[in-house]
Design a protein around this motif. Structure first.
Motif, PDB file in Angstrom:
ATOM      1  N   ARG B  24      82.817 -36.125  70.123  1.00 57.66           N
ATOM      2  CA  ARG B  24      83.966 -35.283  69.805  1.00 57.66           C
ATOM      3  C   ARG B  24      85.235 -35.976  70.286  1.00 57.66           C
ATOM      4  O   ARG B  24      85.395 -36.188  71.489  1.00 57.66           O
ATOM      5  CB  ARG B  24      83.816 -33.930  70.507  1.00 57.66           C
ATOM      6  N   ARG B  26      89.348 -36.442  71.098  1.00 55.00           N
ATOM      7  CA  ARG B  26      90.351 -35.560  71.679  1.00 55.00           C
ATOM      8  C   ARG B  26      91.701 -35.867  71.058  1.00 55.00           C
ATOM      9  O   ARG B  26      91.976 -36.992  70.662  1.00 55.00           O
ATOM     10  CB  ARG B  26      90.467 -35.796  73.193  1.00 55.00           C
ATOM     11  N   SER B  27      92.541 -34.851  70.998  1.00 56.27           N
ATOM     12  CA  SER B  27      93.915 -35.105  70.601  1.00 56.27           C
ATOM     13  C   SER B  27      94.599 -35.798  71.770  1.00 56.27           C
ATOM     14  O   SER B  27      94.345 -35.481  72.923  1.00 56.27           O
ATOM     15  CB  SER B  27      94.634 -33.788  70.298  1.00 56.27           C
ATOM     16  N   GLY B  28      95.449 -36.761  71.451  1.00 58.37           N
ATOM     17  CA  GLY B  28      96.113 -37.472  72.531  1.00 58.37           C
ATOM     18  C   GLY B  28      97.458 -37.975  72.068  1.00 58.37           C
ATOM     19  O   GLY B  28      98.068 -37.413  71.160  1.00 58.37           O
ATOM     20  N   GLN B  29      97.927 -39.047  72.683  1.00 60.57           N
ATOM     21  CA  GLN B  29      99.223 -39.598  72.341  1.00 60.57           C
ATOM     22  C   GLN B  29      99.325 -39.958  70.866  1.00 60.57           C
ATOM     23  O   GLN B  29     100.302 -39.675  70.212  1.00 60.57           O
ATOM     24  CB  GLN B  29      99.488 -40.866  73.171  1.00 60.57           C
ATOM     25  N   TRP B  32      95.740 -36.754  66.459  1.00 63.69           N
ATOM     26  CA  TRP B  32      95.774 -35.298  66.499  1.00 63.69           C
ATOM     27  C   TRP B  32      94.652 -34.751  65.636  1.00 63.69           C
ATOM     28  O   TRP B  32      94.510 -35.119  64.479  1.00 63.69           O
ATOM     29  CB  TRP B  32      97.118 -34.786  65.985  1.00 63.69           C
ATOM     30  N   ILE B  33      93.849 -33.884  66.239  1.00 63.90           N
ATOM     31  CA  ILE B  33      92.740 -33.275  65.514  1.00 63.90           C
ATOM     32  C   ILE B  33      93.260 -32.130  64.661  1.00 63.90           C
ATOM     33  O   ILE B  33      93.700 -31.109  65.187  1.00 63.90           O
ATOM     34  CB  ILE B  33      91.692 -32.713  66.497  1.00 63.90           C
ATOM     35  N   ILE B  34      93.218 -32.297  63.368  1.00 63.88           N
ATOM     36  CA  ILE B  34      93.572 -31.186  62.481  1.00 63.88           C
ATOM     37  C   ILE B  34      92.368 -30.274  62.325  1.00 63.88           C
ATOM     38  O   ILE B  34      92.474 -29.060  62.425  1.00 63.88           O
ATOM     39  CB  ILE B  34      94.030 -31.705  61.102  1.00 63.88           C
ATOM     40  N   SER B  35      91.197 -30.863  62.108  1.00 60.41           N
ATOM     41  CA  SER B  35      90.009 -30.020  62.111  1.00 60.41           C
ATOM     42  C   SER B  35      88.822 -30.830  62.586  1.00 60.41           C
ATOM     43  O   SER B  35      88.813 -32.060  62.543  1.00 60.41           O
ATOM     44  CB  SER B  35      89.755 -29.420  60.737  1.00 60.41           C
ATOM     45  N   VAL B  50      84.206 -33.062  80.753  1.00 62.68           N
ATOM     46  CA  VAL B  50      85.107 -34.204  80.658  1.00 62.68           C
ATOM     47  C   VAL B  50      84.695 -35.213  81.713  1.00 62.68           C
ATOM     48  O   VAL B  50      84.584 -34.871  82.887  1.00 62.68           O
ATOM     49  CB  VAL B  50      86.566 -33.759  80.894  1.00 62.68           C
ATOM     50  N   TYR B  53      86.736 -40.687  82.692  1.00 63.64           N
ATOM     51  CA  TYR B  53      87.666 -41.417  81.821  1.00 63.64           C
ATOM     52  C   TYR B  53      88.463 -40.481  80.926  1.00 63.64           C
ATOM     53  O   TYR B  53      89.290 -40.923  80.143  1.00 63.64           O
ATOM     54  CB  TYR B  53      86.899 -42.402  80.926  1.00 63.64           C
ATOM     55  N   LEU B  56      85.376 -36.340  76.264  1.00 64.66           N
ATOM     56  CA  LEU B  56      84.540 -35.155  76.105  1.00 64.66           C
ATOM     57  C   LEU B  56      83.087 -35.591  75.953  1.00 64.66           C
ATOM     58  O   LEU B  56      82.775 -36.474  75.153  1.00 64.66           O
ATOM     59  CB  LEU B  56      84.954 -34.369  74.858  1.00 64.66           C
ATOM     60  N   LYS B  76      95.020 -36.825  62.141  1.00 68.53           N
ATOM     61  CA  LYS B  76      96.269 -37.516  61.850  1.00 68.53           C
ATOM     62  C   LYS B  76      96.306 -38.724  62.777  1.00 68.53           C
ATOM     63  O   LYS B  76      96.286 -38.560  64.004  1.00 68.53           O
ATOM     64  CB  LYS B  76      97.420 -36.555  62.176  1.00 68.53           C
TER      65      LYS B  76
END
Lengths: 261, 261, 261, 261
Positions: B24, B26-29, B32-35, B50, B53, B56, B76
């Motif tokens: 899975r 992660r969204s980060g810098q 971005w997880i849209i779905s 977590v 490091y 997930l 994205k």
């Protein structure tokens, strides 16, 4: 059970407005994200961080004008919450270090001002889960669930005085009473299946019998079908959106839906 | 750009087999997880944590028999990775505390054994990004991308000796050379759009010019369209599945797909 | 400068009393522990953990009867605190994620109730450090430093109403005013060299110009010679001792000394 | 028992040399710092951070020339280490998330290469503590404690081949054998009272019976009187000093002393 929850938010910013949202749940001990969607319209860069409570927080700037934030999640959650009728009090000595903090007074839960009341309410309930259950049923029986009585500055003492409030206020009272008896308690916000009218919801957890248990003073009976979005000391920590613009962000519309799938 | 990545895994367990997966993102810098979707068949309880490091990790027990793990994510991500041709070396003195650890030797990146080689390779490249770029192109030009040469025990020294390997091996060599020159470097696993043949992929990041930059020695040119699943010191930290049963879990089938949407 | 600080505490417990203390400083950006002593008499098992603010917390059970806790620390600290007369406001957008939390209202700093007042006080001070400096001097000029006016339940609004308080109250007012203007602010407790009368002290920090700066509204001028013991949202988080017994712990005696060495 | 440990280090830097040291213990479950001293001569600015293992790390720049680092600590530690002759194996399923990582292969403990050997050694010892005890006594009986055989690049496989090594090598072998049997194991460095000749020491811990236990293959019998300085996967993580200068830092002199007080 499998729940699909949707939250759609339309906001208007008079000028560019920094925003922190807490609208993405996490998989944890008792909930598992099967699918998850988080969309912005118009699209703007967004980042995510984990706060000191372990919540996912999304940061973005709402550009001047309208924005639509749409989140949808399908989760596996327990149909029944766990009830432990006789779970004993956990001694402070035996609490994990990260639980101790939930004994402290906080903005909306000034437990330092509410010592005696808690003992009157729990009466001779057995120490631990039974005390929290008693607090819950006392709130349910003695406070009226009514909109418009409380505002964003209302704390647990105010709510006791008003004799009424909404889910967030009920949770604050429950948390405050627990803490004033040295039972750690924390705020939870999320979704509750079957809530009438449907909206984001707030409840609380108390630490007894060596673990956290779910309590919801807005309900007559313990009830499952919950998706947790965020944990905190009280509502100050778990606002689903916090905006930091020159002018406050305007929420034009908010739609919440939770269905079993 | 928007990418939709799918990874479907069929496994067979001879007996109940504890599993830790890192599937899975992660969204980060920069992503971005849209779905996001993560499904198990049959359904078993699964929790998520977590690691140190920031990755997930999903924990579950694969019951005796077959199981299908299906993940799908729409993200994205940058269409181009950032390139900073002249980013200077970051002095150890100026590195954030959590970057220092990536200077250390690790299981597959024994930088303590590879001091001189790095300097021969970078030659008179300017300190910083140019040195890492030189390392990357050296690997690309001098190692053959070939399956079957390396195994799960192959480290960077072995790969240099073999003169060949796969993406994971190329990343190990890059990381090791960087670290032996006091440039922090870390392993990345994830998806790369347009990879031929499509599979999970591995590359590395180096810390120069005060931040992490993406490098991929399997590619002739810097290339975007990447989804990061996990970061670590080397492959030991970022296995997409680690199984801990009496008998090893058998992977019957694995299907990876990445499309622009 | 080098400071040696001593704090000796004599307490009496009517029965075994769990205690959490925050009496051990940490080395950090601007203070370095040269030597440190922490003794208990009688000796009891004690453990230490780090709370979510990064503070060291000591856990022990005070046995029935008297106990003496003696801490002594010799530290290298700045003789002058840094002053940045023109440090600008930091935009919320540019704040590190772990700073955002210090924008929120808290138990003793209900910034949600004090919006307008802050703007009246800062007047036309330039955004950022000058605003906080103005808040500080306003508090110093308008509130009386007086014992006995406030108690453990007094928040910043109460203090403004009383027009008087002690160091902790002054800090709460400063923090609340800063937060109500979207300047992150946090509580600090520790030692201050030359304080009259000598005692544990409290002040605050505000985040402007991209970093935390020290402010102390009890002092006419910025002043160094400080040892930080703990950071928090407000006094709820940074009590130097929190006791959780059936009866409250009695503090018989407390002696604080800070000398330059 | 109370131990006073001293470590004095004289180093010479050919030019300014960034340094990370791990010479300050922490109070924890089984050790309590009564007093602590950490001095530098000449004095230079130094900061402290906590690494991902929870160790305190000191950062400084050794200026060109000589520097003396002197640490001294007085601690309360157990005179006997805990022995749990029949503690059973902990199933992977029951391990806390932060323990799982200690199952993985690492730089000096390539457990992925040493599967069969471990089973030969433990033979029919009962699963859990007895297996680790067997590994320990096997190392003690079969490897020679000898200086000069190993270097900073020697891993556990090398040591088995050499048939000899020092405390660090013995620990690496023990850790590797444990991990290859799915018993989490970690490196420990610190002080051991009565060690001959006195020096910094290394040993290991294994996770059985639901907690970490101390093992030291350099000793014929389990033995207390230990002060822990740092934990890690292996020696790569717990170097008491790591220098990052253009030229390596020269250690002119190192003096360690541990006395009961």
């Amino acid at each position: 059970m499998k729940l699909k929850a949707t939250c759609t938010l339309s906001v208007t910013a008079a000028s560019d407005c920094p925003l922190v949202a807490m609208l993405r749940p996490r998989s944890g001990q008792s909930q598992w994200i099967i699918s998850d969607r988080y969309d912005l319209e118009p699209w703007v860069p967004v980042t995510e961080f984990v706060d000191s409570y372990g919540n996912l927080c999304q940061r973005l700037i709402v550009p001047q004008g309208r924005m639509r934030i749409a989140v949808e999640v399908t989760m596996k959650v327990p149909a029944q919450i766990e009830v432990a009728t006789y779970a004993p009090r956990t001694l402070v000595t035996d609490m994990p270090a990260d639980v101790l903090h939930y004994l402290l007074q906080s903005r909306y839960c000034p437990s330092d001002k509410m010592q005696s009341q808690a003992w009157d309410i729990v009466g001779n309930a057995l120490p631990g889960y039974p005390q929290v259950a008693k607090i819950c049923s006392w709130i349910h029986d003695n406070l009226h669930y009514r909109y418009g009585v409380s505002s964003s500055t209302t704390d647990a003492l105010d709510t006791l005085e008003h004799g009424a409030g909404v889910c967030r206020d009920f949770a604050h009272v429950g948390i405050t009473l627990c803490r004033s008896m040295q039972i750690p308690a924390r705020m939870v916000v999320g979704y509750l299946h079957g809530l009438q009218p449907m909206d984001l919801h707030a409840w609380f957890e108390a630490f007894v019998g060596g673990r956290w248990y779910t309590f919801d003073a807005t309900q007559a009976e313990p009830r499952g079908g919950r998706i947790v979005l965020a944990y905190g000391h009280d509502a100050a920590d778990v606002a689903f959106i916090s905006d930091y613009g020159m002018q406050p962000l305007r929420i034009d519309d908010m739609f919440v839906d939770v269905v079993a799938v």
